[in-house]
Design a protein around this motif. Structure first.
Motif, short mmCIF file in Angstrom:
data_model
loop_
_atom_site.label_atom_id
_atom_site.label_comp_id
_atom_site.label_asym_id
_atom_site.label_seq_id
_atom_site.Cartn_x
_atom_site.Cartn_y
_atom_site.Cartn_z
N ASP A 175 0.80 -1.22 0.00
CA ASP A 175 0.00 0.00 0.00
C ASP A 175 0.84 1.28 0.00
N SER A 176 2.14 1.16 -0.26
CA SER A 176 3.02 2.32 -0.39
C SER A 176 3.02 3.20 0.86
N VAL A 177 3.23 2.57 2.01
CA VAL A 177 3.20 3.27 3.30
C VAL A 177 4.63 3.41 3.82
N PRO A 178 5.08 4.62 4.16
CA PRO A 178 6.45 4.80 4.66
C PRO A 178 6.61 4.25 6.08
N MET A 179 7.48 3.27 6.24
CA MET A 179 7.70 2.62 7.53
C MET A 179 9.18 2.33 7.71
N LEU A 180 9.72 2.75 8.83
CA LEU A 180 11.12 2.49 9.15
C LEU A 180 11.17 1.47 10.29
N VAL A 181 11.75 0.32 10.02
CA VAL A 181 11.89 -0.74 11.02
C VAL A 181 13.36 -0.85 11.39
N ILE A 182 13.65 -0.63 12.66
CA ILE A 182 15.02 -0.69 13.16
C ILE A 182 15.13 -1.89 14.10
N SER A 183 16.05 -2.79 13.79
CA SER A 183 16.16 -4.02 14.57
C SER A 183 17.61 -4.26 15.00
N GLY A 184 17.76 -5.15 15.94
CA GLY A 184 19.07 -5.69 16.24
C GLY A 184 19.39 -6.84 15.30
N VAL A 185 20.60 -7.31 15.37
CA VAL A 185 21.02 -8.54 14.71
C VAL A 185 22.18 -9.08 15.55
N ASN A 186 22.44 -10.36 15.47
CA ASN A 186 23.49 -10.95 16.30
C ASN A 186 24.86 -10.33 16.05
N ALA A 187 25.77 -10.59 16.94
CA ALA A 187 27.11 -10.00 16.87
C ALA A 187 27.77 -10.28 15.53
N LEU A 188 28.54 -9.33 15.05
CA LEU A 188 29.15 -9.43 13.73
C LEU A 188 29.91 -10.73 13.51
N GLY A 189 30.67 -11.14 14.48
CA GLY A 189 31.51 -12.31 14.30
C GLY A 189 30.75 -13.62 14.19
N SER A 190 29.47 -13.60 14.56
CA SER A 190 28.69 -14.84 14.53
C SER A 190 27.83 -14.98 13.29
#
Length: 524
Positions: free
Chosen positions: A89-104
């Protein structure tokens, strides 16, 4: 020391964000550092899908991007459905998440919330997915998201920050990238459109969700061309009560006939998707031959090419074309629009007409309301034919991606975005149970949503479709709970109605409380 988490909050503030929706977790604590001291309000849903739908409703109601904070892994996957709805539906949405540590990442070591490729998964749903691995990348990542929202067809954008990056120092991150400006049409493309417009004797305008914030420009051009304006489901509320308005679906034969009779169609902010133009899957929709398309997104224009395609902001393009037209013309527009309205109303039949009248009760009891719908019978009917009184004030998930459970959380987001407007969530008993716990979120956030539950004890639309197909109905009669008792258990005022005739009075009473309320309408 300023951490990346704190810098993130500051950058969001600088971009005008005043509300975020999310459920904090151990993996996102650092993203919340500094939030309590900021000007940004945090709203806690009962499920991450609710966070996404709230951000969606907030964005549709306000015109500004909705923002969600979610944890690594399941928090993000729970949000995917809402992101898919926003993309459709062309709706502006910003989703900010974590992610596991870089080395893993990518090693399959079995860390908590681990996915094989979280960002790879998001790249299939979001318009853009970016991983921030150092402080210097953060302003650019946030700035790019807002540039996308401003300059192209909006949708969900994802940014992920690894757990071992969130707490890194980020002092001095103050410079913001410049936001892009919306596209305006150039003289060349206006010159291409001019002969088609000059020759037209029976012009017609199609207005979709992309025209929601171009109401004045749309009305002015329609008047100059004396052109009927057909509004899709996401365009309803534009041209309310206007003699040129045709608030009916292009899936109806009456509207298709109006389009076929036109010798020029100007389509603004509409993708020509089947959920608007071929709802019944009969293949009867035919793209107009003489067509001018206006859309902010170049890729969208390329999917269904037109003789003249104008990549531009809807308001800017409509205003520019209107200036080029000059003096007003006569094209029997009001008579053509009236005939189409009358034929479309007759075409939907008595059963659908009754459903539309129920929605009109809501509109007339609470003028200027935002009516946020789920997939339920009155919403289906009103998507076919209904004239709302507020641009952008009628939206639902029954078109596009079609996610059940959208209505309750999206209505909460809308109520927080436009606190002065009445907000009504119109949901069926089946769909309401998908996100029923968000009643508690409405109470927490003091969002005065009026939840109207259309209770026909099951999935009536699906049951009817099964019967029409000669399939014995199975799985379409889940027993609904006592919605009034559940609402009261959350601390909401609630009542049950046996007739739509009493709905108008109940709505006014609920609105007068200034608090979230529930009204159940039992339907045989």
């Amino acid at each position: 020391m300023t951490t990346i988490g704190e810098a993130l909050i500051g950058l969001l503030e600088a971009h005008g964000v005043d509300t975020v929706f999310g459920i904090p977790g151990v993996h996102t604590i650092e993203l919340y550092r500094g939030l309590a001291r900021s000007s940004i309000r945090h709203v806690t849903p009962r499920h991450e899908q609710g966070a996404g739908f709230m951000a969606d409703g907030y964005a549709r109601a306000s015109g500004r991007p909705g923002v969600a904070f979610v944890i690594t892994g399941p928090g993000l996957t729970n949000t995917i459905t809402a992101m898919a709805q926003a993309r459709a539906d062309s709706v502006p949405m910003l989703v900010i998440s974590g992610v596991n540590a870089l080395g893993s990442l990518g090693k399959g070591l079995g860390f908590l919330h681990e996915l094989p490729d979280q960002r790879g998964m998001m790249e299939k749903v979001a318009l853009s997915s970016r991983r921030v691995t150092e402080a210097a990348e953060l302003p650019g990542a946030i700035g790019k998201a807002f540039e996308i929202f401003a300059t192209r067809r909006p949708g969900p954008v994802h940014i992920e920050i690894p757990l071992d990056v969130m707490a890194l120092p980020a002092d001095g991150l103050r410079q913001l990238p410049k936001r892009g400006a919306a596209h305006v049409p150039g003289e060349r493309v206006i010159a291409e459109a001019r002969p088609l417009i000059s020759a037209a004797k029976r012009p017609l305008i199609l207005a979709g969700g992309g025209a929601r914030r171009a109401g004045a420009e749309l009305a002015a051009l329609a008047a100059r061309l004396d052109a009927p304006v057909v509004t899709t489901a996401n365009g309803r509320g534009l041209m309310h009560g206007h003699e040129l308005n045709v608030p009916a679906s292009p899936s109806l034969k009456a509207v298709r006939a109006l389009m076929a009779d036109a010798d020029l169609v100007i389509a603004v902010g509409t993708e020509f998707g089947p959920t608007d133009y071929d709802m019944y899957g009969d293949g009867g929709f035919v793209m107009p031959e003489k067509l001018i398309r206006i859309d902010i997104d170049e890729m969208q224009l390329g999917r269904r090419p037109a003789p003249v395609s104008i990549r531009a902001d809807a308001a800017a393009a409509l205003a520019r074309i209107g200036d080029d037209v000059g003096d007003a013309r006569k094209a029997d527009g009001a008579a053509r629009a009236r005939a189409a309205r009358e034929s479309a109303w007759t075409e939907i039949g008595p059963a659908m007409q009754a459903q539309v009248k129920a929605v009109e009760v809501i509109r007339d009891a609470l003028p200027g309301a935002m009516i946020v719908g789920d997939s339920t019978q009155p919403v289906y009917a009103a998507n076919l034919y209904y004239d709302h009184d507020r641009p952008g004030g009628w939206f639902n998930a029954a078109t596009g991606y079609g996610a059940l459970g959208f209505g309750p959380p999206a209505a909460i987001g809308a109520a927080l975005a436009v606190p002065d407007a009445p907000v009504v969530c119109l949901s069926g008993d089946g769909g309401f149970q998908f996100t029923l716990p968000e009643l508690g979120a409405a109470l927490d956030a003091a969002a005065p949503v009026i939840f109207v539950v259309w209770n026909n004890r099951g999935y009536r639309e699906i049951e009817t479709s099964m019967l029409d197909a000669g399939v014995e109905p199975v799985g379409v009669s889940p027993v609904p709970p006592d919605f009034v008792l559940i609402a009261q258990a959350y601390g909401l005022e609630a009542e049950r109605l046996q007739s739509v005739d009493l709905l108008g009075v109940a709505l006014k009473k609920a609105r007068s409380t200034g608090k979230p309320c529930l009204i159940e309408v039992t339907v045989e």
